[in-house]
Design an enzyme around this catalytic site. Structure first.
Site, PDB file in Angstrom:
ATOM      1  N   ASP A 217      26.866  50.818  48.054  1.00 40.86           N
ATOM      2  CA  ASP A 217      27.947  51.671  47.729  1.00 40.86           C
ATOM      3  C   ASP A 217      28.153  52.068  46.316  1.00 40.86           C
ATOM      4  O   ASP A 217      27.853  51.161  45.284  1.00 40.86           O
ATOM      5  CB  ASP A 217      29.559  51.115  48.108  1.00 40.86           C
ATOM      6  CG  ASP A 217      30.394  52.052  48.052  1.00 40.86           C
ATOM      7  OD1 ASP A 217      30.353  53.020  48.900  1.00 40.86           O
ATOM      8  OD2 ASP A 217      31.337  51.879  47.438  1.00 40.86           O
TER       9      ASP A 217
ATOM     10  N   GLU B 166      23.788  54.898  47.647  1.00 34.73           N
ATOM     11  CA  GLU B 166      24.695  55.986  47.741  1.00 34.73           C
ATOM     12  C   GLU B 166      24.607  56.485  46.094  1.00 34.73           C
ATOM     13  O   GLU B 166      25.393  55.883  45.347  1.00 34.73           O
ATOM     14  CB  GLU B 166      26.063  55.852  48.120  1.00 34.73           C
ATOM     15  CG  GLU B 166      27.084  56.995  47.885  1.00 34.73           C
ATOM     16  CD  GLU B 166      28.539  56.634  47.875  1.00 34.73           C
ATOM     17  OE1 GLU B 166      29.329  57.674  48.194  1.00 34.73           O
ATOM     18  OE2 GLU B 166      28.818  55.624  47.617  1.00 34.73           O
TER      19      GLU B 166
HETATM   20  C1  NOJ Z   1      31.868  55.332  48.620  1.00 34.83           C
HETATM   21  C2  NOJ Z   1      32.457  55.345  50.122  1.00 34.83           C
HETATM   22  O1  NOJ Z   1      31.353  56.125  50.786  1.00 34.83           O
HETATM   23  C3  NOJ Z   1      33.498  55.971  50.176  1.00 34.83           C
HETATM   24  O2  NOJ Z   1      34.119  55.918  51.318  1.00 34.83           O
HETATM   25  C4  NOJ Z   1      34.760  54.872  49.528  1.00 34.83           C
HETATM   26  O3  NOJ Z   1      36.013  55.732  49.237  1.00 34.83           O
HETATM   27  C5  NOJ Z   1      34.232  54.889  47.845  1.00 34.83           C
HETATM   28  N1  NOJ Z   1      32.947  54.616  48.006  1.00 34.83           N
HETATM   29  C6  NOJ Z   1      34.919  53.800  47.338  1.00 34.83           C
HETATM   30  O4  NOJ Z   1      35.006  52.680  47.792  1.00 34.83           O
END
Ligand code: NOJ
Length: 551
Positions: free
Chosen positions: A204, A240
């Site tokens: 993430d 990501e």
């Molecule tokens: C990325 C995630 O995809 C998203 O859903 C989330 O709100 C943020 N990170 C913060 O954790």
């Protein structure tokens, strides 16, 4: 290294599928999807041809950010089941030939995490330096990732009597990921889940993890990758990283490719929507042409939609306005001034040709496709949910029942509402589509099968083929495994043209793999004629002499 030696790089040709346990299937009818429910639906996924599940966060959490606010890295939220249930899911998925990756959310914890609770109570706590503290807000503080919700990334904590940093919501304090003890903790978390049997992680918010106020640089990603590989040789790290292409190379580890194994292709995703809005292939084509080269073991994750807003933050203001006008005309369909809260089929007025064209295109691009649950049946968002990512986080639609076959709990007890309107379960559901050979589910199943039978897509090099129509993207993907040619039409009316196949000789052949009216194709004088219907999609395989491919 020969490709035959690298079959363990499974993510090069994987079909990923992301789901959130709480909205998939509720086996105990308390209104919340659970691991026992998921276990019952693994056959649906195996039948679809999915090869790797990506489970959204299922850890204990106050659920103020859909589970991305973690309270305990080593557990399963009691509403979803137990660690034992998780092991059953892992075992059954593996038995069906599917791998499983889980979210690694280490940029921040929930403010309810015991580390943060201990940290704020005393400057002498051993957990104080797990987070990032300041006496004052720095002048050059960046904007929050949720600028319409948070007015900055530093918040004063009355108990700690200091400011703490939070890149996202205020209830998600950023970890100090350059601190050796925090790194140790992260390693232990990774080691725990690998030992339990996961096949990797969706990492993430990577740029935030390594670029916080006290964030480490890329050596952290490199050590993470090294550690994961040592513990489980063939685990993947799917990051990501929503940054411009020229910055993405560094997250792969540049030429060495020794950091993230995979990254989502956010640039191509955003350009795809601009191409759709303009009915012009150029925005996507130009993006693909500027994709940075990646090392052999790295891969792109290609996607149409994910669980967040459909972010358009890498488009210019004018381009974003064009996409908003085309696909999110109402303010309530937008969020954070940068994204759309809708799924694809409603955006495309449920036009089956156009929707199929988009998925065919995404599966034909070099990389590994990543599906978001419900995409396989053409689910829509809930139009009653305005200005929120929750619109695309509704329960999976299994049957035409009012509860979508998701749960027998009372409607008011459901974890999320069932979609209403034209995309309600009465119209869109798995049960009905399983029995309809013309259904979208059957189309996606065929697409997955065709992708899996064409490993050149995962391994090959992209070439954009010349042809005269701006609305058409014609491309080939070539590797020593074979040559795939594909053509996709962003416009509503048909197009005819000829594509040249590089190096083609009289004894090369072309066979149709996918698309409308797969008529026989004759390869003549180094090329072949194509007829593409309105919003049409076609794939062909070029068979070179001596190749033993079955079409
Ligand atoms: C990325 C995630 O995809 C998203 O859903 C989330 O709100 C943020 N990170 C913060 O954790």
């Amino acid at each position: 290294m020969r490709l035959t030696d690298t079959s363990d790089l499974w993510w090069k040709t994987a079909v990923f599928y992301n789901l959130d346990v709480k909205t998939y299937l509720d086996a105990d009818d308390d209104g919340v999807g659970d691991l026992r429910g998921l276990a019952q639906r693994l056959d649906h996924l195996a039948e679809l041809g999915v090869t790797c599940l990506w489970l959204a966060p299922f850890y204990p959490s106050p659920q103020r950010d859909n589970g991305y606010d973690i309270e305990d890295y080593y557990g399963v939220d009691a509403r979803y089941g137990t660690l034992g249930d998780m092991v059953e899911v892992l075992r059954t998925a593996h038995d069906r030939g599917m791998r499983v990756i889980v979210d690694l959310v280490v940029n921040h914890t929930s403010d309810r995490h015991p580390w943060f609770q201990a940290a704020r109570k005393s400057p002498d706590s051993r957990y104080r330096h797990y987070y990032q503290w300041r006496d004052d807000v720095p002048d050059d503080a960046p904007e929050s990732m949720f600028p319409d919700v948070e007015d900055g990334v530093w918040r004063y904590d009355e108990v700690a009597e200091q400011y703490y940093r939070h890149s996202f919501y205020r209830h998600q304090p950023d970890l100090a990921t350059d601190h050796p003890e925090v790194r140790e903790e992260i390693a232990k978390v990774i080691g725990f889940w690998l030992e339990l049997g996961v096949d990797g992680f969706r990492v993430d918010a990577v740029p935030h993890v390594i670029d916080g106020e006290s964030g480490p640089e890329h050596d952290f990603l490199r050590s993470l990758r090294g550690y994961v590989s040592r513990r489980r040789g063939h685990a993947t790290l799917l990051g990501e990283v929503n940054v411009p292409y020229d910055e993405q190379s560094a997250f792969f580890g540049d030429v060495d490719g020794d950091e993230l194994t995979m990254q989502f292709d956010f640039v191509a995703n955003q350009r795809l929507y601009l191409s759709l809005a303009r009915q012009d292939a150029a925005p996507l084509r130009d993006a693909l042409l500027s994709r940075p080269p990646i090392a052999l073991e790295n891969q792109w994750g290609n996607f149409v939609r994910n669980h967040d807003e459909l972010t358009l933050d890498q488009l210019s203001d004018d381009e974003r306005a064009e996409v908003f006008d085309a696909f999110a005309p109402d303010e309530g369909q937008r969020i954070h001034d940068r994204g759309i809260t809708r799924r694809l089929p409603p955006m495309l007025d449920d036009d089956p040709r156009r929707i199929r064209m988009v998925y065919s295109l995404i599966f034909s691009l070099p990389g590994a496709p990543v599906l978001y649950y419900g995409e396989e049946i053409g689910m829509g968002e809930d139009p009653r949910i305005q200005g929120s990512r929750a619109a695309v986080r509704t329960p999976m639609q299994w049957t035409d029942a009012d509860d979508a076959g998701f749960s027998h709990a009372k409607p008011e007890d459901l974890v999320a509402p069932i979609v209403a309107g034209g995309f309600a379960p009465q119209h869109i559901n798995v049960a009905q589509q399983r029995h309809d050979p013309e259904s979208f589910l059957r189309f996606v199943q065929q697409l997955v099968r065709t992708y899996r039978g064409a490993p050149e897509i995962g391994w090959g090099d992209l070439a954009i083929l010349d042809q005269p129509h701006p609305s058409v993207l014609a491309h080939s993907v070539t590797s020593e495994l074979g040559v795939l040619v594909a053509a996709h039409n962003f416009a509503p009316d048909g197009r005819a043209f000829r594509v040249e196949v590089e190096g083609a000789d009289a004894d090369w052949r072309v066979v149709s793999l996918l698309g409308e009216d797969p008529a026989p194709v004759a390869l003549e004088d180094g090329g072949f004629d194509v007829e593409l219907g309105g919003y049409g999609h076609r794939w062909w395989r070029v068979i070179r002499p001596g190749e033993r491919r079955i079409a």
